[in-house]
Design a protein around this motif. Structure first.
Motif, PDB file in Angstrom:
ATOM      1  N   HIS A  88     -10.088  60.188 -35.645  1.00 39.52           N
ATOM      2  CA  HIS A  88      -9.094  60.318 -33.915  1.00 39.52           C
ATOM      3  C   HIS A  88      -8.428  59.176 -35.156  1.00 39.52           C
ATOM      4  N   HIS A  89      -8.784  58.187 -36.289  1.00 35.93           N
ATOM      5  CA  HIS A  89      -7.822  56.856 -36.769  1.00 35.93           C
ATOM      6  C   HIS A  89      -7.039  58.250 -37.955  1.00 35.93           C
ATOM      7  N   LEU A  90      -7.045  59.240 -38.350  1.00 37.03           N
ATOM      8  CA  LEU A  90      -5.674  59.154 -38.821  1.00 37.03           C
ATOM      9  C   LEU A  90      -4.773  60.423 -38.258  1.00 37.03           C
ATOM     10  N   LEU A  98     -28.380  54.349 -31.102  1.00 38.06           N
ATOM     11  CA  LEU A  98     -28.005  54.808 -31.051  1.00 38.06           C
ATOM     12  C   LEU A  98     -27.499  55.763 -32.738  1.00 38.06           C
ATOM     13  N   ARG A  99     -27.737  54.675 -33.434  1.00 40.05           N
ATOM     14  CA  ARG A  99     -27.725  55.020 -34.918  1.00 40.05           C
ATOM     15  C   ARG A  99     -28.483  56.120 -35.078  1.00 40.05           C
ATOM     16  N   ALA A 100     -29.972  55.588 -35.110  1.00 39.87           N
ATOM     17  CA  ALA A 100     -30.891  56.632 -34.965  1.00 39.87           C
ATOM     18  C   ALA A 100     -30.751  57.557 -34.100  1.00 39.87           C
ATOM     19  N   LEU A 144     -17.342  60.036 -44.455  1.00 44.14           N
ATOM     20  CA  LEU A 144     -15.693  60.088 -44.749  1.00 44.14           C
ATOM     21  C   LEU A 144     -15.860  58.756 -43.523  1.00 44.14           C
ATOM     22  N   GLY A 145     -15.194  57.498 -44.135  1.00 43.95           N
ATOM     23  CA  GLY A 145     -14.848  56.721 -43.045  1.00 43.95           C
ATOM     24  C   GLY A 145     -16.303  56.402 -42.967  1.00 43.95           C
ATOM     25  N   CYS A 146     -17.011  55.642 -43.989  1.00 46.33           N
ATOM     26  CA  CYS A 146     -18.918  55.438 -43.151  1.00 46.33           C
ATOM     27  C   CYS A 146     -18.418  53.829 -43.032  1.00 46.33           C
ATOM     28  N   VAL A 183       0.296  53.421 -40.640  1.00 44.10           N
ATOM     29  CA  VAL A 183      -0.535  53.920 -40.369  1.00 44.10           C
ATOM     30  C   VAL A 183      -1.809  53.342 -40.365  1.00 44.10           C
ATOM     31  N   LEU A 184      -1.973  53.540 -42.591  1.00 43.56           N
ATOM     32  CA  LEU A 184      -3.099  52.512 -43.438  1.00 43.56           C
ATOM     33  C   LEU A 184      -2.861  51.691 -43.238  1.00 43.56           C
ATOM     34  N   ALA A 185      -2.504  50.640 -42.741  1.00 42.95           N
ATOM     35  CA  ALA A 185      -1.821  49.230 -43.294  1.00 42.95           C
ATOM     36  C   ALA A 185      -2.502  48.193 -41.669  1.00 42.95           C
ATOM     37  N   GLU A 234     -14.895  52.394 -52.073  1.00 36.32           N
ATOM     38  CA  GLU A 234     -13.482  52.756 -51.612  1.00 36.32           C
ATOM     39  C   GLU A 234     -12.313  53.709 -51.276  1.00 36.32           C
ATOM     40  N   GLY A 235     -11.539  54.441 -50.150  1.00 34.55           N
ATOM     41  CA  GLY A 235     -11.311  55.360 -50.178  1.00 34.55           C
ATOM     42  C   GLY A 235     -10.775  56.325 -49.371  1.00 34.55           C
ATOM     43  N   SER A 236     -10.400  57.417 -49.740  1.00 36.10           N
ATOM     44  CA  SER A 236     -10.234  58.392 -48.664  1.00 36.10           C
ATOM     45  C   SER A 236     -11.141  59.821 -48.653  1.00 36.10           C
ATOM     46  N   SER A 237     -11.487  59.716 -50.455  1.00 32.23           N
ATOM     47  CA  SER A 237     -12.053  61.561 -50.550  1.00 32.23           C
ATOM     48  C   SER A 237     -12.720  60.787 -51.618  1.00 32.23           C
ATOM     49  N   VAL A 286     -17.161  57.212 -48.266  1.00 35.32           N
ATOM     50  CA  VAL A 286     -16.325  56.187 -48.799  1.00 35.32           C
ATOM     51  C   VAL A 286     -14.436  55.793 -47.455  1.00 35.32           C
ATOM     52  N   ASP A 287     -14.602  54.852 -48.044  1.00 31.88           N
ATOM     53  CA  ASP A 287     -14.198  54.403 -47.209  1.00 31.88           C
ATOM     54  C   ASP A 287     -12.873  53.186 -46.840  1.00 31.88           C
ATOM     55  N   LEU A 288     -11.829  52.793 -46.503  1.00 26.82           N
ATOM     56  CA  LEU A 288     -10.638  52.737 -46.902  1.00 26.82           C
ATOM     57  C   LEU A 288     -10.882  50.701 -46.604  1.00 26.82           C
ATOM     58  N   SER A 289     -11.658  49.919 -46.301  1.00 22.63           N
ATOM     59  CA  SER A 289     -12.318  48.806 -45.995  1.00 22.63           C
ATOM     60  C   SER A 289     -13.139  48.150 -47.493  1.00 22.63           C
ATOM     61  N   TYR A 304      -7.041  45.756 -39.370  1.00 21.58           N
ATOM     62  CA  TYR A 304      -7.934  45.776 -38.185  1.00 21.58           C
ATOM     63  C   TYR A 304      -9.344  45.701 -38.448  1.00 21.58           C
ATOM     64  N   HIS A 305      -9.935  46.835 -39.667  1.00 24.05           N
ATOM     65  CA  HIS A 305     -10.871  46.623 -40.032  1.00 24.05           C
ATOM     66  C   HIS A 305     -11.751  45.131 -40.619  1.00 24.05           C
ATOM     67  N   GLU A 306     -10.671  45.433 -41.452  1.00 23.52           N
ATOM     68  CA  GLU A 306     -11.103  44.031 -42.885  1.00 23.52           C
ATOM     69  C   GLU A 306     -11.475  42.728 -42.120  1.00 23.52           C
ATOM     70  N   ALA A 351     -18.124  63.220 -40.276  1.00 19.80           N
ATOM     71  CA  ALA A 351     -17.104  62.269 -40.047  1.00 19.80           C
ATOM     72  C   ALA A 351     -17.274  61.655 -39.187  1.00 19.80           C
ATOM     73  N   ILE A 352     -17.952  60.358 -38.944  1.00 18.61           N
ATOM     74  CA  ILE A 352     -18.591  60.023 -37.867  1.00 18.61           C
ATOM     75  C   ILE A 352     -17.137  58.719 -37.354  1.00 18.61           C
ATOM     76  N   PHE A 353     -16.952  58.975 -36.198  1.00 16.95           N
ATOM     77  CA  PHE A 353     -15.979  58.621 -35.552  1.00 16.95           C
ATOM     78  C   PHE A 353     -14.463  57.590 -36.436  1.00 16.95           C
ATOM     79  N   PHE A 354     -14.364  59.387 -37.172  1.00 14.92           N
ATOM     80  CA  PHE A 354     -13.648  58.878 -38.266  1.00 14.92           C
ATOM     81  C   PHE A 354     -12.097  59.583 -37.616  1.00 14.92           C
ATOM     82  N   LEU A 360     -12.446  43.395 -38.853  1.00 16.76           N
ATOM     83  CA  LEU A 360     -14.292  43.799 -37.462  1.00 16.76           C
ATOM     84  C   LEU A 360     -15.000  43.578 -38.498  1.00 16.76           C
ATOM     85  N   TYR A 361     -14.758  43.859 -39.868  1.00 18.09           N
ATOM     86  CA  TYR A 361     -15.927  44.281 -41.118  1.00 18.09           C
ATOM     87  C   TYR A 361     -16.270  42.351 -41.835  1.00 18.09           C
ATOM     88  N   SER A 362     -15.794  41.782 -40.788  1.00 17.11           N
ATOM     89  CA  SER A 362     -15.738  40.419 -41.320  1.00 17.11           C
ATOM     90  C   SER A 362     -17.210  39.467 -40.906  1.00 17.11           C
TER      91      SER A 362
HETATM   92  C1  LIG Z   1     -14.297  53.391 -35.918  1.00 10.04           C
HETATM   93  S1  LIG Z   1     -14.109  53.091 -37.720  1.00 10.04           S
HETATM   94  C2  LIG Z   1     -15.986  54.180 -37.957  1.00 10.04           C
HETATM   95  C3  LIG Z   1     -17.040  53.726 -38.969  1.00 10.04           C
HETATM   96  C4  LIG Z   1     -18.373  54.438 -39.035  1.00 10.04           C
HETATM   97  N1  LIG Z   1     -18.232  55.667 -39.498  1.00 10.04           N
HETATM   98  C5  LIG Z   1     -18.527  54.313 -38.078  1.00 10.04           C
HETATM   99  O1  LIG Z   1     -19.692  55.112 -37.396  1.00 10.04           O
HETATM  100  O2  LIG Z   1     -19.298  53.197 -37.778  1.00 10.04           O
HETATM  101  C6  LIG Z   1     -12.904  53.989 -38.755  1.00 10.04           C
HETATM  102  C7  LIG Z   1     -13.840  53.700 -39.984  1.00 10.04           C
HETATM  103  O3  LIG Z   1     -12.706  54.315 -40.695  1.00 10.04           O
HETATM  104  C8  LIG Z   1     -11.951  54.108 -41.952  1.00 10.04           C
HETATM  105  N2  LIG Z   1     -10.275  55.041 -42.429  1.00 10.04           N
HETATM  106  C9  LIG Z   1      -9.600  54.334 -41.194  1.00 10.04           C
HETATM  107  N3  LIG Z   1      -8.441  55.388 -41.292  1.00 10.04           N
HETATM  108  C10 LIG Z   1      -8.832  55.690 -42.888  1.00 10.04           C
HETATM  109  C11 LIG Z   1      -8.936  56.322 -44.298  1.00 10.04           C
HETATM  110  N4  LIG Z   1      -7.328  56.958 -43.948  1.00 10.04           N
HETATM  111  N5  LIG Z   1      -9.831  57.010 -45.056  1.00 10.04           N
HETATM  112  C12 LIG Z   1     -10.274  56.224 -44.855  1.00 10.04           C
HETATM  113  N6  LIG Z   1     -10.953  55.520 -44.470  1.00 10.04           N
HETATM  114  C13 LIG Z   1     -10.224  55.499 -43.265  1.00 10.04           C
HETATM  115  C14 LIG Z   1     -11.479  52.773 -41.366  1.00 10.04           C
HETATM  116  O4  LIG Z   1     -11.645  51.638 -42.383  1.00 10.04           O
HETATM  117  C15 LIG Z   1     -12.872  52.429 -40.552  1.00 10.04           C
HETATM  118  O5  LIG Z   1     -14.040  52.062 -41.946  1.00 10.04           O
END
Ligand SMILES: C[S@@+](CC[C@H](N)C(=O)[O-])C[C@H]1O[C@@H](n2cnc3c(N)ncnc32)[C@H](O)[C@@H]1O
Length: 252
Positions: free
Chosen positions: A124-126, A36-38, A59-61, A8-10, A106-109, A80-83, A15-17, A119-122, A19-21
């Motif tokens: 549901h990716h775990l 919306l962000r404001a 988390l997942g910024c 899943v992590l891979a 970079e990272g998850s913690s 922190v973010d994976l990407s 995907y996000h590399e 953790a904004i929109f994060f 998206l963020y290019s």
């Molecule tokens: C839908 S995006 C949301 C990003 C941001 N919070 C926003 O509101 O736009 C989910 C983010 O979580 C990151 N992500 C997914 N799984 C992760 C993990 N296990 N650890 C850290 N980041 C992760 C992704 O790289 C992605 O940037």
């Protein structure tokens, strides 16, 4: 059988590399998405109680656009973010804006103690196993009485049902292979069993999906947001809202 967390992590990373290019940077700079962000940033401050003395972890910024709106209101924010692409962009934007109390890794913690974790929109990716383990991890990260705030798509959302029927291709394009909508109460239960006093609120009905579909239409977003505030008072429609918030406080 659910997928192995490393797979899943891979896939999330790949995907996000992409998206963020470029795409995310351009999309998130559009007027409706900025509005919306404001709105989100104000809501996070109000819900988490974060203020000038608070140290906040996100988390997942992603590219840090919400975090950079929060930075002027808190003592320090760490994202922190994976990407790596996301972290590069977040750092570049912080430096361009002259924001010195936001840092991105970079990272998850992140080591250390925080007054609030967001953790904004994060979530549901775990993968399920990581989602289940997260509250205990946060209990180590949050200071006593610290707050947790998350925002994620609801499994019962009407916008998802309609979107899958009318624009299935676009829905897929905007989603990673492994993400899924969540049930708010089930997610909340994971936190309450770890000692969080947690409640579920509905954030919106149609305003976030509208901002995603018509990112240039700030006026439309503002009208939809006002309508949402009225719609969400009606229990039958609230249940069908698009994104739910978890607002948790760690027992002292
Ligand atoms: C839908 S995006 C949301 C990003 C941001 N919070 C926003 O509101 O736009 C989910 C983010 O979580 C990151 N992500 C997914 N799984 C992760 C993990 N296990 N650890 C850290 N980041 C992760 C992704 O790289 C992605 O940037």
């Amino acid at each position: 059988m659910s997928a192995a967390p490393d797979d899943v992590l891979a896939r999330e990373l790949a995907y996000h590399e992409r998206l963020y290019s470029g795409f995310a940077q351009a999309h998130f700079a559009r007027p409706a998405v900025r509005a919306l962000r404001a709105h989100m940033a104000q809501r996070i401050l109000e819900a988490s109680g974060a203020g000038p003395d608070s140290r906040v972890l996100s988390l997942g910024c992603g590219i840090g656009d919400t975090e950079l709106l929060l930075a002027p209101h808190v003592r320090e924010i760490v994202g922190v973010d994976l990407s790596p692409a996301a972290i590069r962009q977040a750092r570049a934007d912080a430096s361009r804006l002259g924001i010195h109390n936001a840092c991105f890794e970079e990272g998850s913690s992140c080591a250390g103690s925080f007054d609030a974790v967001i953790a904004i929109f994060f979530l549901h990716h775990l993968p399920d196993s990581e989602l289940a383990a997260l509250p205990a991890r946060l209990a180590q990260t949050l200071s006593p009485g610290g707050a947790f705030y998350s925002l994620d798509p609801s499994r019962a959302r009407l916008s998802g049902i309609v979107g899958r029927k009318l624009i299935p291709g676009l829905m897929k394009k905007y989603q990673t292979p492994d993400e899924r909508e969540l049930d708010g109460e089930t997610a909340a239960a994971l936190f309450s069993r770890t000692g969080f006093d947690v409640r579920v609120e509905m954030y919106d009905f149609g305003s976030s999906p509208l901002a995603g579909l018509f990112p240039g239409w700030r006026f439309g977003y503002r009208v939809a947001r006002r309508l949402d505030d009225a719609i969400l008072r009606l229990p039958a429609l609230r249940k069908r809202g698009s994104n739910f918030e978890l607002r948790g406080v760690l027992a002292r």
